[in-house]
Motif scaffolding. Sequence first.
Motif, PDB file in Angstrom:
ATOM      1  N   GLN A   8      17.685  -5.685   6.102  1.00 33.16           N
ATOM      2  CA  GLN A   8      17.735  -6.635   7.209  1.00 33.16           C
ATOM      3  C   GLN A   8      16.484  -6.486   8.069  1.00 33.16           C
ATOM      4  N   LEU A   9      15.729  -7.579   8.169  1.00 36.55           N
ATOM      5  CA  LEU A   9      14.383  -7.569   8.741  1.00 36.55           C
ATOM      6  C   LEU A   9      14.324  -8.484   9.972  1.00 36.55           C
ATOM      7  N   ASN A  10      13.389  -8.200  10.857  1.00 33.56           N
ATOM      8  CA  ASN A  10      13.083  -9.117  11.953  1.00 33.56           C
ATOM      9  C   ASN A  10      11.623  -9.530  11.817  1.00 33.56           C
ATOM     10  N   ALA A  11      11.367 -10.492  10.926  1.00 28.99           N
ATOM     11  CA  ALA A  11      10.006 -10.970  10.710  1.00 28.99           C
ATOM     12  C   ALA A  11       9.591 -11.893  11.847  1.00 28.99           C
ATOM     13  N   ARG A  12       8.330 -11.745  12.275  1.00 27.39           N
ATOM     14  CA  ARG A  12       7.768 -12.616  13.300  1.00 27.39           C
ATOM     15  C   ARG A  12       6.485 -13.228  12.739  1.00 27.39           C
ATOM     16  N   GLU A  13       5.526 -13.544  13.599  1.00 25.53           N
ATOM     17  CA  GLU A  13       4.286 -14.162  13.144  1.00 25.53           C
ATOM     18  C   GLU A  13       3.281 -13.154  12.593  1.00 25.53           C
TER      19      GLU A  13
ATOM     20  N   THR B 264      10.121 -13.120   4.192  1.00 21.72           N
ATOM     21  CA  THR B 264       9.697 -11.774   4.539  1.00 21.72           C
ATOM     22  C   THR B 264       8.259 -11.763   5.042  1.00 21.72           C
ATOM     23  N   ASP B 265       7.432 -12.698   4.571  1.00 24.24           N
ATOM     24  CA  ASP B 265       6.024 -12.692   4.978  1.00 24.24           C
ATOM     25  C   ASP B 265       5.849 -13.050   6.449  1.00 24.24           C
ATOM     26  N   TYR B 266       6.487 -14.127   6.914  1.00 25.14           N
ATOM     27  CA  TYR B 266       6.456 -14.450   8.344  1.00 25.14           C
ATOM     28  C   TYR B 266       7.454 -15.556   8.652  1.00 25.14           C
ATOM     29  N   LEU B 267       7.914 -15.563   9.890  1.00 24.00           N
ATOM     30  CA  LEU B 267       8.787 -16.613  10.419  1.00 24.00           C
ATOM     31  C   LEU B 267       8.127 -17.215  11.651  1.00 24.00           C
ATOM     32  N   GLY B 268       8.261 -18.539  11.798  1.00 26.34           N
ATOM     33  CA  GLY B 268       7.697 -19.204  12.957  1.00 26.34           C
ATOM     34  C   GLY B 268       6.369 -19.855  12.644  1.00 26.34           C
ATOM     35  N   PRO B 269       5.820 -20.609  13.587  1.00 30.91           N
ATOM     36  CA  PRO B 269       4.529 -21.256  13.383  1.00 30.91           C
ATOM     37  C   PRO B 269       3.447 -20.211  13.175  1.00 30.91           C
TER      38      PRO B 269
ATOM     39  N   GLN C 116      17.590 -12.220   7.863  1.00 28.61           N
ATOM     40  CA  GLN C 116      16.766 -11.923   9.027  1.00 28.61           C
ATOM     41  C   GLN C 116      17.687 -11.726  10.237  1.00 28.61           C
ATOM     42  N   VAL C 117      17.231 -10.925  11.208  1.00 25.01           N
ATOM     43  CA  VAL C 117      18.030 -10.684  12.404  1.00 25.01           C
ATOM     44  C   VAL C 117      17.136 -10.780  13.639  1.00 25.01           C
ATOM     45  N   GLY C 118      17.704 -11.318  14.733  1.00 25.48           N
ATOM     46  CA  GLY C 118      16.996 -11.306  16.008  1.00 25.48           C
ATOM     47  C   GLY C 118      16.100 -12.506  16.243  1.00 25.48           C
ATOM     48  N   ASN C 119      15.313 -12.428  17.314  1.00 25.18           N
ATOM     49  CA  ASN C 119      14.503 -13.554  17.776  1.00 25.18           C
ATOM     50  C   ASN C 119      13.214 -13.700  16.987  1.00 25.18           C
ATOM     51  N   HIS C 120      12.783 -14.952  16.844  1.00 27.01           N
ATOM     52  CA  HIS C 120      11.443 -15.231  16.334  1.00 27.01           C
ATOM     53  C   HIS C 120      10.979 -16.547  16.943  1.00 27.01           C
ATOM     54  N   GLU C 121       9.690 -16.790  16.854  1.00 29.98           N
ATOM     55  CA  GLU C 121       9.120 -17.998  17.414  1.00 29.98           C
ATOM     56  C   GLU C 121       9.468 -19.197  16.538  1.00 29.98           C
ATOM     57  N   PRO C 122       9.666 -20.418  17.099  1.00 33.77           N
ATOM     58  CA  PRO C 122       9.646 -20.723  18.534  1.00 33.77           C
ATOM     59  C   PRO C 122      11.064 -20.775  19.100  1.00 33.77           C
TER      60      PRO C 122
END
Length: 262
Positions: free
Chosen positions: A7-12, A42-47, A204-210
């Motif tokens: 369980q991952l929290n991927a961001r930008e 897994t590589d990135y989430l969000g703009p 995925q878990v938690g906040n990510h943009e936007p």
Amino acid sequence: MRVAVCQLNAREDRAANLAQARQLLVRAADQGADFAVLPEYTDYLGPSAHRPEPVDGEFGTFFAEAARELGMWVHAGSFHERGPDDRHSYNTSLVFDRSGEIAATYRKIHLYDVEIPGKVSYHESATVAPGSEVVTVKVEGATIGLSICYDLRFPELYRKLTDAGADILVVPAAFMLHTGRDHWEVLLRARAIEGQSYVLAAGQVGNHEPNRTCFGRSMIINPWGTVLAQAPDTVTVAVADIDRHSLEQIRAELPSLAHRRL
């Protein structure tokens, strides 16, 4: 076979995401996992300014090396693969064997387009092209059926995977909080019961943009629909053992797959 859902929290920050994913794979290997699953994107989430890449690009090379160095089968969740044109990528899963060779590639078939006023606006098809191939892969003697996130809402895909011999169904996801609270576990357990198959769901878990939040609650479910392991609301790994005898016993004692008439 011991399996793990990561369980991952991927961001930008792509480099940070990959480093976190690698740490989770190490934790899975340390717990004796033969096969570990990462979440969608897994590589990135969000703009992001990151460009989609080919299957044999940096992302694929990174997880091929991880699988080889850890001596473990790795399902690398999914990543932004270079698509059919400049405006569209594919949402693609890669599975690596213990030697780091690609054993399977699956491109997400069902794309998530939704417009809920005041809640969510998301159109995956604006930037992602759909795949078309139903994919299974042999792992340690088991047949694993591949899917990604929104595919979960389409039982006909999982029926095709079962018809192709799947006894384990894999669901890497980035399920949103507002739908995950009510639908995630229900749908996963339904797919397990209908297909009389194990389900490995890595979220995925938690906040990510936007300003979006993923539900998490990654879990491993047996063919009876019982949750064997579930991750808490943090970046972590959940592990359970796949029991082939139990699967065969459930299919023998409740032979619903053999009773199909359509």
